[in-house]
Design an enzyme around this catalytic site. Structure first.
Site, PDB file in Angstrom:
ATOM      1  N   SER A   6      37.768  38.897  46.026  1.00 43.10           N
ATOM      2  CA  SER A   6      38.142  40.276  46.368  1.00 43.10           C
ATOM      3  C   SER A   6      39.579  40.643  46.022  1.00 43.10           C
ATOM      4  CB  SER A   6      37.920  40.515  47.870  1.00 43.10           C
ATOM      5  OG  SER A   6      38.795  39.682  48.629  1.00 43.10           O
TER       6      SER A   6
ATOM      7  N   SER B 257      35.547  32.760  47.540  1.00 39.86           N
ATOM      8  CA  SER B 257      36.368  33.466  48.526  1.00 39.86           C
ATOM      9  C   SER B 257      35.533  34.505  49.279  1.00 39.86           C
ATOM     10  CB  SER B 257      37.574  34.087  47.808  1.00 39.86           C
ATOM     11  OG  SER B 257      38.544  34.524  48.713  1.00 39.86           O
ATOM     12  N   PHE B 258      35.837  35.773  49.127  1.00 40.15           N
ATOM     13  CA  PHE B 258      35.024  36.873  49.643  1.00 40.15           C
ATOM     14  C   PHE B 258      33.564  36.700  49.207  1.00 40.15           C
ATOM     15  CE2 PHE B 258      33.386  40.670  47.409  1.00 40.15           C
ATOM     16  CZ  PHE B 258      33.203  41.612  48.415  1.00 40.15           C
TER      17      PHE B 258
ATOM     18  N   ASP C  82      45.676  25.792  48.810  1.00 41.12           N
ATOM     19  CA  ASP C  82      45.272  27.193  48.882  1.00 41.12           C
ATOM     20  C   ASP C  82      46.106  27.936  49.927  1.00 41.12           C
ATOM     21  OD1 ASP C  82      43.879  29.635  49.099  1.00 41.12           O
ATOM     22  OD2 ASP C  82      41.945  28.669  48.762  1.00 41.12           O
TER      23      ASP C  82
ATOM     24  N   HIS D  74      44.092  28.758  45.084  1.00 36.97           N
ATOM     25  CA  HIS D  74      42.858  29.486  45.373  1.00 36.97           C
ATOM     26  C   HIS D  74      41.983  29.659  44.136  1.00 36.97           C
ATOM     27  CE1 HIS D  74      40.379  31.868  47.965  1.00 36.97           C
ATOM     28  NE2 HIS D  74      40.524  32.982  47.268  1.00 36.97           N
TER      29      HIS D  74
END
Length: 276
Positions: free
Chosen positions: A37, A104-105, A225, A253
């Protein structure tokens, strides 16, 4: 897979009422990649180093989620909008069951789809994933709070990568331009307004539901991260019975970029092997 002049633009399909731009490459068992995101993100930006390797073994599909890239920006963003879009995407393409990779998202979305629609998922891979509750990090708060500007974009990218060598002026310019495409910044401003802890919580799936996940699950995280804490990966590994965890050192990340060849090989092995 896409126009050579605009590789981020692929085919278009109605996915649960959202006109969805997606990349489609390779043949074989379907694997759907769900992006993260960050501002200016798209399926191409997130997965450009992943798709070619996976497409040698599988049919790889990478949609732009609603509000991102070159998909519709309909407003009313949230877990229901995005998970309905994923299921609508599978339905529109006639895919009964796929493996999911979520970043992630996108990891939070993939996790929720696996919980709510387990029959649609074969295997699950979660990379730097949301999906459990955690105190929002400074990195994630900064990323979600992005305001337009090349220098601000560079600061966003600085929080993503372990190695500063990956964060060039050119990359910041490319991502800034992507975040400035018509409608993108307006959609971005709607998604994660402050206070942002509530959006972490809204993307979390109850732990008792996560424990019910029957799918083989690969969990990947960067040790360094700054956006999504490593503890998320350990928590998911503890909750999901048929899971395995790989942690990359000297990695932020961006496992799929910072350790691209190793990450891709790991996915190919995981999706190719017989169920255990």
């Amino acid at each position: 897979m896409a126009d050579a002049q605009r590789p981020e633009i692929g085919a278009s399909i109605d996915a649960g009422g959202v006109t969805t731009n997606y990349l489609d490459a390779g043949q074989g068992a379907p694997v759907v990649l769900v992006h993260g995101s960050g501002p200016g993100v798209s399926a191409y930006a997130n997965w450009r180093l992943t798709i070619p390797d996976l497409a040698q073994h599988f049919r790889v599909l990478a949609p732009d989620m609603a509000g991102f890239g070159f998909s519709d920006k309909p407003g009313d963003y949230g877990m229901k909008r995005w998970t309905d879009q994923i299921i609508g995407f599978l339905d529109a393409l006639g895919l009964e069951r796929v493996s999911l990779v979520g970043n992630s998202f996108g990891g939070g979305l993939a996790l929720r789809v696996a919980v709510e629609h387990p029959q649609r998922v074969d295997k699950l891979a979660l990379m730097g994933a949301m999906g459990v509750e955690f105190p929002i990090t400074e990195g994630l708060d900064f990323v979600w709070g992005y305001e337009p500007g090349i220098e601000t974009m560079r600061q966003v990218l600085d929080r993503m990568a372990y190695s500063r060598e990956l964060v060039s002026d050119e990359l910041a310019e490319v991502r800034y331009r992507a975040a400035s495409e018509p409608g993108v910044q307006e959609a971005w401003a709607e998604m994660f307004p402050a206070p942002r802890q509530r959006w972490v919580e809204s993307m979390a799936t109850p732990e008792e539901r996560i424990q019910e996940i029957p799918h083989e699950t690969l969990i990947v995280h960067g040790r360094d991260d700054k956006v999504i804490p490593l503890e998320n990966a350990h928590r998911l590994n503890a909750l999901i019975e048929r899971s395995e965890l790989h942690v990359f050192g000297r990695c932020g990340h961006w496992s799929q970029i910072e350790w691209a060849a190793d990450f891709n090989a790991m996915l190919v092995r995981f999706f190719s092997r017989e169920p255990r």
